[in-house]
Design a protein around this motif. Structure first.
Motif, PDB file in Angstrom:
ATOM      1  N   ILE A  67       0.822  -1.220   0.000  1.00  0.00           N
ATOM      2  CA  ILE A  67       0.000   0.000   0.000  1.00  0.00           C
ATOM      3  C   ILE A  67       0.857   1.273   0.000  1.00  0.00           C
ATOM      4  O   ILE A  67       0.664   2.140  -0.862  1.00  0.00           O
ATOM      5  CB  ILE A  67      -0.985  -0.023   1.182  1.00  0.00           C
ATOM      6  N   PRO A  68       1.818   1.448   0.931  1.00  0.00           N
ATOM      7  CA  PRO A  68       2.619   2.683   0.867  1.00  0.00           C
ATOM      8  C   PRO A  68       3.419   2.810  -0.419  1.00  0.00           C
ATOM      9  O   PRO A  68       3.587   3.923  -0.942  1.00  0.00           O
ATOM     10  CB  PRO A  68       3.540   2.584   2.094  1.00  0.00           C
ATOM     11  N   PHE A  69       3.889   1.683  -0.959  1.00  0.00           N
ATOM     12  CA  PHE A  69       4.650   1.753  -2.213  1.00  0.00           C
ATOM     13  C   PHE A  69       3.770   2.179  -3.383  1.00  0.00           C
ATOM     14  O   PHE A  69       4.157   3.038  -4.181  1.00  0.00           O
ATOM     15  CB  PHE A  69       5.297   0.396  -2.509  1.00  0.00           C
ATOM     16  N   PHE A  70       2.585   1.599  -3.501  1.00  0.00           N
ATOM     17  CA  PHE A  70       1.702   1.984  -4.600  1.00  0.00           C
ATOM     18  C   PHE A  70       1.210   3.420  -4.433  1.00  0.00           C
ATOM     19  O   PHE A  70       1.019   4.136  -5.427  1.00  0.00           O
ATOM     20  CB  PHE A  70       0.509   1.028  -4.699  1.00  0.00           C
ATOM     21  N   ILE A  71       0.986   3.843  -3.198  1.00  0.00           N
ATOM     22  CA  ILE A  71       0.587   5.241  -2.963  1.00  0.00           C
ATOM     23  C   ILE A  71       1.691   6.186  -3.411  1.00  0.00           C
ATOM     24  O   ILE A  71       1.443   7.194  -4.092  1.00  0.00           O
ATOM     25  CB  ILE A  71       0.244   5.460  -1.480  1.00  0.00           C
TER      26      ILE A  71
ATOM     27  N   GLY B 244     -10.421   2.779 -12.379  1.00  0.00           N
ATOM     28  CA  GLY B 244      -9.074   2.462 -11.931  1.00  0.00           C
ATOM     29  C   GLY B 244      -9.023   1.683 -10.629  1.00  0.00           C
ATOM     30  O   GLY B 244      -7.980   1.123 -10.282  1.00  0.00           O
ATOM     31  N   LEU B 245     -10.144   1.629  -9.888  1.00  0.00           N
ATOM     32  CA  LEU B 245     -10.171   0.841  -8.651  1.00  0.00           C
ATOM     33  C   LEU B 245     -10.344  -0.648  -8.951  1.00  0.00           C
ATOM     34  O   LEU B 245     -10.038  -1.491  -8.105  1.00  0.00           O
ATOM     35  CB  LEU B 245     -11.312   1.330  -7.752  1.00  0.00           C
ATOM     36  N   LEU B 246     -10.846  -0.962 -10.145  1.00  0.00           N
ATOM     37  CA  LEU B 246     -10.986  -2.365 -10.547  1.00  0.00           C
ATOM     38  C   LEU B 246      -9.830  -2.829 -11.424  1.00  0.00           C
ATOM     39  O   LEU B 246      -9.453  -4.000 -11.392  1.00  0.00           O
ATOM     40  CB  LEU B 246     -12.308  -2.557 -11.301  1.00  0.00           C
ATOM     41  N   ILE B 247      -9.292  -1.908 -12.226  1.00  0.00           N
ATOM     42  CA  ILE B 247      -8.156  -2.263 -13.083  1.00  0.00           C
ATOM     43  C   ILE B 247      -6.882  -2.171 -12.249  1.00  0.00           C
ATOM     44  O   ILE B 247      -6.574  -1.115 -11.710  1.00  0.00           O
ATOM     45  CB  ILE B 247      -8.071  -1.321 -14.296  1.00  0.00           C
ATOM     46  N   PRO B 248      -6.144  -3.263 -12.087  1.00  0.00           N
ATOM     47  CA  PRO B 248      -4.978  -3.258 -11.187  1.00  0.00           C
ATOM     48  C   PRO B 248      -3.831  -2.414 -11.759  1.00  0.00           C
ATOM     49  O   PRO B 248      -3.804  -2.139 -12.958  1.00  0.00           O
ATOM     50  CB  PRO B 248      -4.604  -4.742 -11.136  1.00  0.00           C
ATOM     51  N   PRO B 249      -2.888  -2.049 -10.832  1.00  0.00           N
ATOM     52  CA  PRO B 249      -2.859  -2.341  -9.387  1.00  0.00           C
ATOM     53  C   PRO B 249      -3.800  -1.420  -8.615  1.00  0.00           C
ATOM     54  O   PRO B 249      -3.964  -0.267  -8.976  1.00  0.00           O
ATOM     55  CB  PRO B 249      -1.405  -2.068  -9.009  1.00  0.00           C
TER      56      PRO B 249
ATOM     57  N   LEU C   9      -6.436 -11.645  -7.383  1.00  0.00           N
ATOM     58  CA  LEU C   9      -7.423 -10.564  -7.273  1.00  0.00           C
ATOM     59  C   LEU C   9      -7.139  -9.485  -8.314  1.00  0.00           C
ATOM     60  O   LEU C   9      -8.073  -8.935  -8.919  1.00  0.00           O
ATOM     61  CB  LEU C   9      -7.390  -9.978  -5.862  1.00  0.00           C
ATOM     62  N   PHE C  10      -5.853  -9.178  -8.524  1.00  0.00           N
ATOM     63  CA  PHE C  10      -5.488  -8.225  -9.568  1.00  0.00           C
ATOM     64  C   PHE C  10      -5.962  -8.714 -10.940  1.00  0.00           C
ATOM     65  O   PHE C  10      -6.541  -7.951 -11.723  1.00  0.00           O
ATOM     66  CB  PHE C  10      -3.967  -8.027  -9.597  1.00  0.00           C
ATOM     67  N   MET C  11      -5.718  -9.978 -11.224  1.00  0.00           N
ATOM     68  CA  MET C  11      -6.137 -10.539 -12.517  1.00  0.00           C
ATOM     69  C   MET C  11      -7.659 -10.508 -12.658  1.00  0.00           C
ATOM     70  O   MET C  11      -8.189 -10.230 -13.741  1.00  0.00           O
ATOM     71  CB  MET C  11      -5.632 -11.972 -12.659  1.00  0.00           C
ATOM     72  N   ALA C  12      -8.343 -10.760 -11.559  1.00  0.00           N
ATOM     73  CA  ALA C  12      -9.811 -10.809 -11.599  1.00  0.00           C
ATOM     74  C   ALA C  12     -10.420  -9.454 -11.907  1.00  0.00           C
ATOM     75  O   ALA C  12     -11.537  -9.379 -12.436  1.00  0.00           O
ATOM     76  CB  ALA C  12     -10.347 -11.324 -10.262  1.00  0.00           C
ATOM     77  N   GLY C  13      -9.718  -8.368 -11.608  1.00  0.00           N
ATOM     78  CA  GLY C  13     -10.290  -7.043 -11.803  1.00  0.00           C
ATOM     79  C   GLY C  13     -10.154  -6.478 -13.198  1.00  0.00           C
ATOM     80  O   GLY C  13     -10.809  -5.479 -13.521  1.00  0.00           O
TER      81      GLY C  13
ATOM     82  N   ILE D 101       4.887  -3.745 -16.744  1.00  0.00           N
ATOM     83  CA  ILE D 101       5.930  -4.254 -15.845  1.00  0.00           C
ATOM     84  C   ILE D 101       5.312  -4.854 -14.584  1.00  0.00           C
ATOM     85  O   ILE D 101       5.647  -5.967 -14.174  1.00  0.00           O
ATOM     86  CB  ILE D 101       6.915  -3.120 -15.483  1.00  0.00           C
ATOM     87  N   VAL D 102       4.389  -4.113 -13.967  1.00  0.00           N
ATOM     88  CA  VAL D 102       3.793  -4.580 -12.710  1.00  0.00           C
ATOM     89  C   VAL D 102       2.962  -5.828 -12.923  1.00  0.00           C
ATOM     90  O   VAL D 102       3.175  -6.868 -12.275  1.00  0.00           O
ATOM     91  CB  VAL D 102       2.937  -3.462 -12.076  1.00  0.00           C
TER      92      VAL D 102
END
Length: 431
Positions: A62-66, A150-155, A174-178, A230-231
């Motif tokens: 979470i802190p890294f993605f933020i 963007g809340l459903l499309i990862p990350p 979960l990322f793939m599912a979104g 990349i992610v």
């Protein structure tokens, strides 16, 4: 209703009405309930539950993605994505609304923040759409609706929060599912844009984008788009976990913002780090207090009681899922998405699991529900940000939002009752 749940509900509702910050509402109401029920070592119990709640390796993402999102937001990402989206869909009559939606999808998926998408994209495209003759309230409605994809499309940070609360859920799956649900939601919003613009005659004099313009725009936006590749590519190929991917995202974002685009100077980094730290603190404090509340709910057997009550109402899984959707939509109208996930996942997940619903599928359904709440009054964060950026009223924008609400609800029903939309890609990891 037991004494414990009565105290919890009364304290929770009263403090919400007094506009106490949600994290403190959750923590204080939990503490009051524990004291009233006479649990031994009250303070130690609550503090221990809070500590255990954030003692999870997945939360490091979470802190890294933020931070990655803040770097990309300050690094000139929005203008490049707008230019790229323009050459893709700008030739369509009313195409500026499609450019808006597509850019919000791209920016939201990279930054992981719906509010940041509204602010960054709205500041550029809403004034542009105003000058081209589009209705001001409609322009804000388009930006607000597109931002939540963007809340459903990862990350996505909220996916990480759900995975932690649900426990045992793979963040990578979960990322793939979104991915497909997010694209579906974006497609329904774009269809509404096309229909409204055609009916009202918006954007008839659209500037034609020639094919040679495509390659400069792609080249300019490609470094930013590579972050998604990349992610997600690293996660899906097994090169690194979702948590490790978040650190990779920070490195790539730093390279783009500071070295490649040169929009962020080294002297700006302390302020960016401080802003990311404040956001992280809010999220993790919410996780901590909600973990303590979840322990109280479990001890009072609230999830089991709710599960039994819902199943007693009907033995039809479709009816129960519709009821849960309605409840989550209502919750989303007055509560932000992160605390709602933290509070209601332990309550509804056992119900849906008993119905045979995959926990990953339910996570996507829950996020889709609560994302819609970000666009709805009275506490729609994206709606408020959009109205502030567009300098217009919530009442006016809400009227323009009506066709978008119908489109989002249609997408939600498809996501809920066609599990393959969410589960097809995750199933590839098991094959």
């Amino acid at each position: 209703m037991s004494l414990g749940i009565s105290i919890l509900l009364i304290a929770f509702i009263c403090m919400l009405l007094l506009e106490v910050p949600v994290a403190f509402v959750v923590g204080i109401s939990t503490l009051l309930t524990v004291i009233a029920l006479g649990y031994p070592q009250t303070l130690q119990t609550v503090a221990g539950d809070m500590l255990n709640g954030v003692d999870n390796f997945s939360l490091l993402a979470i802190p890294f993605f933020i931070l990655a999102g803040d770097l990309m937001g300050a690094g000139g990402l929005a203008s490049r994505l707008i230019q790229f989206a323009s050459v893709l869909v700008g030739r369509v009559p009313g195409g500026l609304s499609l450019v808006n939606t597509l850019t919000c999808m791209l920016f939201g998926s990279i930054s992981g923040s719906a509010a940041a998408a509204v602010s960054s994209i709205g500041n550029t495209l809403i004034p542009e759409m105003n000058q081209r003759g589009y209705d001001k309230d409609f322009n804000v409605a388009v930006t607000t609706s597109g931002s939540i994809t963007g809340l459903l499309i990862p990350p996505s940070n909220v996916m990480i929060v759900y995975a932690v609360v649900a426990s045992g859920i793979s963040v990578s799956k979960l990322f793939m599912a979104g991915i497909f649900p997010g694209l579906l939601l974006g497609a329904t919003i774009m269809l509404v844009c096309i229909a409204v613009c055609y009916k009202r005659g918006y954007g008839k004099n659209t500037t034609q984008q020639s094919l040679p313009n495509f390659f400069p725009a792609l080249f300019s936006a490609l470094p930013s788009l590579l972050l998604i590749v990349i992610v997600l590519g690293g996660i899906f190929s097994g090169w690194f976990t979702a948590t490790e991917a978040s650190a990779v995202a920070v490195i790539w974002s730093f390279f783009l913002a500071v070295i490649c685009y040169k929009q962020v100077q080294l002297k700006h980094l302390p302020a960016l780090l401080a802003r990311s730290a404040r956001t992280t603190g809010v999220v993790l404090f919410l996780v901590a207090t909600s973990s303590a509340m979840s322990q109280v709910l479990t001890l009072e057997q609230i999830p089991q009681l709710i599960s039994q009550s819902l199943i007693a109402l009907s033995n039809n899984p479709i009816a129960i899922l519709l009821l849960i959707n309605v409840i989550l939509l209502l919750v989303g109208t007055f509560m932000d998405i992160t605390p709602a996930i933290l509070i209601f996942t332990p309550i509804f997940l056992p119900v849906t699991t008993e119905l045979g619903m995959d926990p990953i599928h339910f996570g996507i359904v829950m996020i889709a529900n609560l994302s819609i709440g970000l666009c709805t009054p009275p506490v729609g964060t994206c709606l408020f940000v959009g109205c502030s950026v567009g300098k217009t009223s919530i009442a006016g924008v809400s009227r323009q939002m009506l066709p978008f609400y119908f489109a989002m609800l249609l997408a939600l029903l498809l996501i809920t009752f066609v599990p393959e939309i969410s589960l097809w890609l995750p199933s590839l990891l098991d094959s």
